[in-house]
Design an enzyme around this catalytic site. Structure first.
Site, PDB file in Angstrom:
ATOM      1  N   ASP A 150       0.814  -1.184   0.085  1.00 50.84           N
ATOM      2  CA  ASP A 150      -0.026  -0.039  -0.013  1.00 50.84           C
ATOM      3  C   ASP A 150       0.879   1.243  -0.043  1.00 50.84           C
ATOM      4  O   ASP A 150       2.212   1.101   0.157  1.00 50.84           O
ATOM      5  CB  ASP A 150      -1.165   0.035   1.417  1.00 50.84           C
ATOM      6  CG  ASP A 150      -2.047   0.966   0.818  1.00 50.84           C
ATOM      7  OD1 ASP A 150      -2.037   1.681  -0.091  1.00 50.84           O
ATOM      8  OD2 ASP A 150      -2.970   0.707   1.644  1.00 50.84           O
TER       9      ASP A 150
HETATM   10  C1  NOJ Z   1      -3.942   4.015   0.354  1.00 58.18           C
HETATM   11  C2  NOJ Z   1      -5.340   3.132   0.380  1.00 58.18           C
HETATM   12  O1  NOJ Z   1      -4.962   2.421   1.649  1.00 58.18           O
HETATM   13  C3  NOJ Z   1      -5.469   2.065  -0.771  1.00 58.18           C
HETATM   14  O2  NOJ Z   1      -6.584   1.698  -0.540  1.00 58.18           O
HETATM   15  C4  NOJ Z   1      -5.252   2.676  -1.981  1.00 58.18           C
HETATM   16  O3  NOJ Z   1      -5.727   1.953  -3.059  1.00 58.18           O
HETATM   17  C5  NOJ Z   1      -4.129   3.238  -2.225  1.00 58.18           C
HETATM   18  N1  NOJ Z   1      -3.617   4.567  -1.257  1.00 58.18           N
HETATM   19  C6  NOJ Z   1      -3.842   4.070  -3.630  1.00 58.18           C
HETATM   20  O4  NOJ Z   1      -4.434   5.377  -3.518  1.00 58.18           O
END
Ligand code: NOJ
Length: 751
Positions: A299
């Site tokens: 993530d």
């Molecule tokens: C953080 C988030 O937790 C995740 O769900 C998301 O896909 C990513 N950022 C990318 O934006």
């Protein structure tokens, strides 16, 4: 240089044509056929590339940076275009439109030595341009087929705007309403959640990932991100392996089994190890047990965050740990880019580990057909033709209608009579923006009707805002009261702002702000029947409001066509059919509260008993149970009948119930089956959802609904942590929600 890629591509095209048979994913078909078809092809171009790539070029394929088009994380790293040009970054997110992705793709294809195409990712969470209800809302439809269709539409719109990859489905089970991201998931239940995540993967990826109308799915957030302590986002998660496997992992697995190409590691730790570098999750379970052969992405800055977690000395250490644990791609930390080469030179990471990760990434690019034509997703004409079509909007309206849950309807207050005078009151009645919810992709508010406007298509509207979403300004109350007095009926639109849920949006209170409840009281005091329409991204404590309003429609954040959907339900052009996918507590003190709770050694069965499991100041039961929802008609259920009272390892039995529409209007019922395993080697839930079916019935019409009970359906993680059924007696309940009663009993024998 380009000649090299051309030669490699020609080899690839030849071989890929031979392998085309059997690539189809079974859209909605069995998990096994989907999986086998998707994973059985090899891509010689990947081997050819791996043979000629330098270490720097390989590491570049493991790097994912955001563009500066959209902000979905804490910091923006400058210079992503230079990174692409230098081959330091093989994947980009938060960049879209056919035109802009083509521009970036041209840099990768024409200006790097091997011309390996970029992969473009984006958070297409509940729609791309046509925005569907938030995922918690969608899950309340209990309609995997329509959900699949919504994902198919999202994929077509996104693919036409240059995207190859969505960070969806979010498969995080959650029983934590304080957590803002409960809005992004399918609710509390693993069985329903699995059906939905499977449907979304089929919707995004279709039957052939090479079809330029499809995009790759990303199963997130792996794993157990939905269980942060105290509901605070990113917080510690800790649970037993058994609980994890039984109640949290199934939706992720269902998505992987459906052929999802990628998985995102979650931010949280689990058993003291950040998921980003958790080899038990990313390698032992995901790859060794489940056979996942796509790639894993961290993530946003997840690798860097291991320093804060306190399990890595520095970014280099974190990068080495993450890659070795099975995390192939680094989203936004810059760790792989800056440190992996040195780590290989120092022997901290092997070339083989790098090659495996690169192979996975390149294979997904090949599966998407990017080596055939890197620009196949960059067609502005297609973008225009696919975006927000009448068909897409009609599906969005239908899904919004199906997502709304009628929680209360005293004296058949709804549907409202058309053509009357309706007072529309409340801080959300005039907001189109909030309807789109959080994570709205590239959704735009222009042209989106608000609820006041949509009601005006059915009745004469007198509007008064009454108050803001929070604060203490009561100066608008008098005008709102006057509007109510002059109307035949009142619709109040209350709830949360759309940014009170979603990422980094946890709340310690799950009540409406006091000012809104006071406004509701003032309006109810006029004596007019009040319909409360709620917009919110989590289960709320509406104990007080449910005693005040005559009817309540839970509309979540219903998307682009949400206002039209709400109005059509209020005035009876459509009938509510949504059912809660998450339990609504009486107050925050009951949390976590969910339908698959355990019995305990002292269940509360003697009213008033002291030493039984209960509260002194609140009943144990929730305000609204899982599965609950009303409509404009009523249904009766016969007692279930069983095809046999016993079955064994090679057998099954079926349970059948007759459902009758006993009211005067057509309606849709979601028939739910729950099972309780009475005695196990480990404690078992008091009931678990094990089947559901939506049935639409005309007034007076009856329909038989049957469910098959197989050994697999009653299997669980037994005392020795093997998965399987145990001999013994079971209770089976079929009814309208998790509080249904009057079970029948069957036995499973291991003979
Ligand atoms: C953080 C988030 O937790 C995740 O769900 C998301 O896909 C990513 N950022 C990318 O934006």
């Amino acid at each position: 240089m380009k000649r090299l890629l051309l030669f490699l591509c020609a080899t690839f095209v030849l071989v890929s044509c031979q392998g085309n048979v059997g690539r189809k994913l079974a859209a909605g078909g069995s998990q096994d056929s989907a999986r086998a078809a998707n994973f059985d092809k090899t891509y010689p171009i990947v081997d050819s590339l791996l043979r000629v790539m330098t270490l720097d070029e390989k590491i570049g394929q493991l790097v994912l940076y955001t563009s500066d088009w959209d902000v979905t994380g804490p910091s923006i790293r400058d210079g992503y275009v230079d990174d692409i040009r230098a081959g330091r970054c093989g994947n980009i997110f938060n960049a879209y439109t056919a035109e802009y992705t083509r521009k970036l793709q041209e840099i990768a294809v024409n200006e790097t030595r091997l011309g390996i195409p970029l992969l473009f990712g984006y958070d297409v969470i509940h729609g791309f341009r046509t925005i569907f209800p938030i995922n918690l809302g969608i899950s309340a439809s209990w309609d995997p087929e329509l959900i699949q269709e919504s994902a198919r539409i999202a994929a077509r719109e996104a693919a036409a705007a240059g995207l190859h990859w969505t960070y969806s489905p979010m498969c995080d089970i959650s029983v934590e309403p304080r957590w803002g991201r409960i809005s992004e998931g399918a609710g509390e239940d693993a069985f329903l959640g699995s059906a939905i995540s499977r449907a979304m993967v089929y919707g995004y990826q279709g039957s052939d990932l090479e079809d330029p109308m499809t995009i790759a799915a990303c199963v997130k957030h792996f794993a157990a991100y939905g269980a942060p302590q105290a509901g605070r986002d990113y917080n510690t998660v800790d649970m037993s392996e058994r609980w994890l496997r039984e109640f949290y992992l199934p939706p992720y697995k269902a998505a992987v089994d459906a052929g999802a190409q990628t998985v995102m590691a979650s931010f949280n730790e689990l058993d003291g190890i950040p998921a980003t570098a958790n080899a038990h999750l990313l390698t032992e379970i995901l790859r060794d047990e489940w056979g996942f052969d796509g790639f894993v992405v961290s993530d946003y800055t997840g690798i860097m965050e291991m320093i804060n977690h306190g399990t890595s000395l520095d970014l280099k250490d974190a990068s080495v740990q993450a890659l070795k644990a099975g995390n192939d791609m680094d989203m936004q930390s810059g760790g792989y880019s800056e440190h992996l080469k040195k780590a290989v030179e120092e022997g901290l990471v092997s070339q083989k580990t790098i090659d495996e990760a690169v192979r996975r990434v390149l294979t997904v690019k090949a599966r998407l057909g990017l080596f055939d034509d890197p620009y196949r997703y960059c067609d502005p004409e297609r973008e225009k033709a696919e975006t927000m079509t009448a068909e897409n909007l009609a599906t969005a309206k239908k899904l919004a209608e199906e997502s709304c849950v009628l929680l209360k309807n005293d004296n058949d207050c709804l549907p409202l009579a058309k053509g009357g005078r309706v007072a529309v009151i409340g801080p959300l009645a005039e907001s189109a923006d909030d309807l789109l919810g959080s994570w709205r992709g590239a959704g735009q508010v222009e042209g989106v009707k608000n609820i006041k406007e949509a009601i005006a298509d059915y009745a004469t509207v007198v509007y008064a805002k009454g108050c803001e979403l929070s604060g203490s300004d009561r100066s608008g109350f008098a005008q709102a009261v006057a509007a109510a007095r002059g109307a035949n009926a009142v619709v109040m639109v209350l709830g949360e702002s759309c940014d009170w849920s979603g990422e980094a949006a946890s709340r310690t209170s799950i009540r409406l702000p006091e000012i809104q409840t006071e406004l509701l009281k003032a309006i109810v005091n006029t004596g007019k029947p009040v319909t409360l329409v709620l917009l919110n991204g989590r289960p709320l404590d509406i104990s007080e409001e449910s005693g005040l309003a005559s009817s309540i429609l839970e509309a979540w954040f219903p998307g682009t066509m949400g206002a039209e959907a709400v109005a059509s339900l209020l005035f009876g052009d459509a009938s509510p059919s949504g059912r809660l996918s998450v339990t609504f507590p009486r107050n925050i003190g009951q949390v976590p509260i969910y339908h698959y709770a355990k019995m305990t050694g002292r269940p509360y069965v003697h009213p008033g008993a002291k030493f039984e499991s209960r509260y002194l100041d609140c009943e144990n039961e929730p305000l609204y149970p899982f599965g609950y929802g009303l409509t404009y008609t009523t249904f009766s259920y016969s007692k279930p009948t069983l095809s046999a009272t016993e079955f064994g390892p090679k057998g099954s039995l079926s349970a059948t119930v007759t459902v009758t529409n006993t009211g005067a209007r057509p309606g849709t019922e979601t028939v739910q089956m729950y099972i309780r395993d009475l005695v196990g080697s480990v404690t078992r839930p008091v009931r678990q959802l094990k089947g559901f079916e939506r049935v639409s019935l005309a007034p007076g019409e009856s329909r038989q609904v049957s469910f098959e009970i197989t050994p697999e359906l009653i299997s669980f993680w037994r005392r020795d942590l093997t998965f399987g059924p145990e001999a013994g007696d079971f209770q089976l309940f079929i009814g309208a929600d998790a509080a249904c009663n009057d079970p029948v009993t069957f036995s499973y024998t291991d003979r």
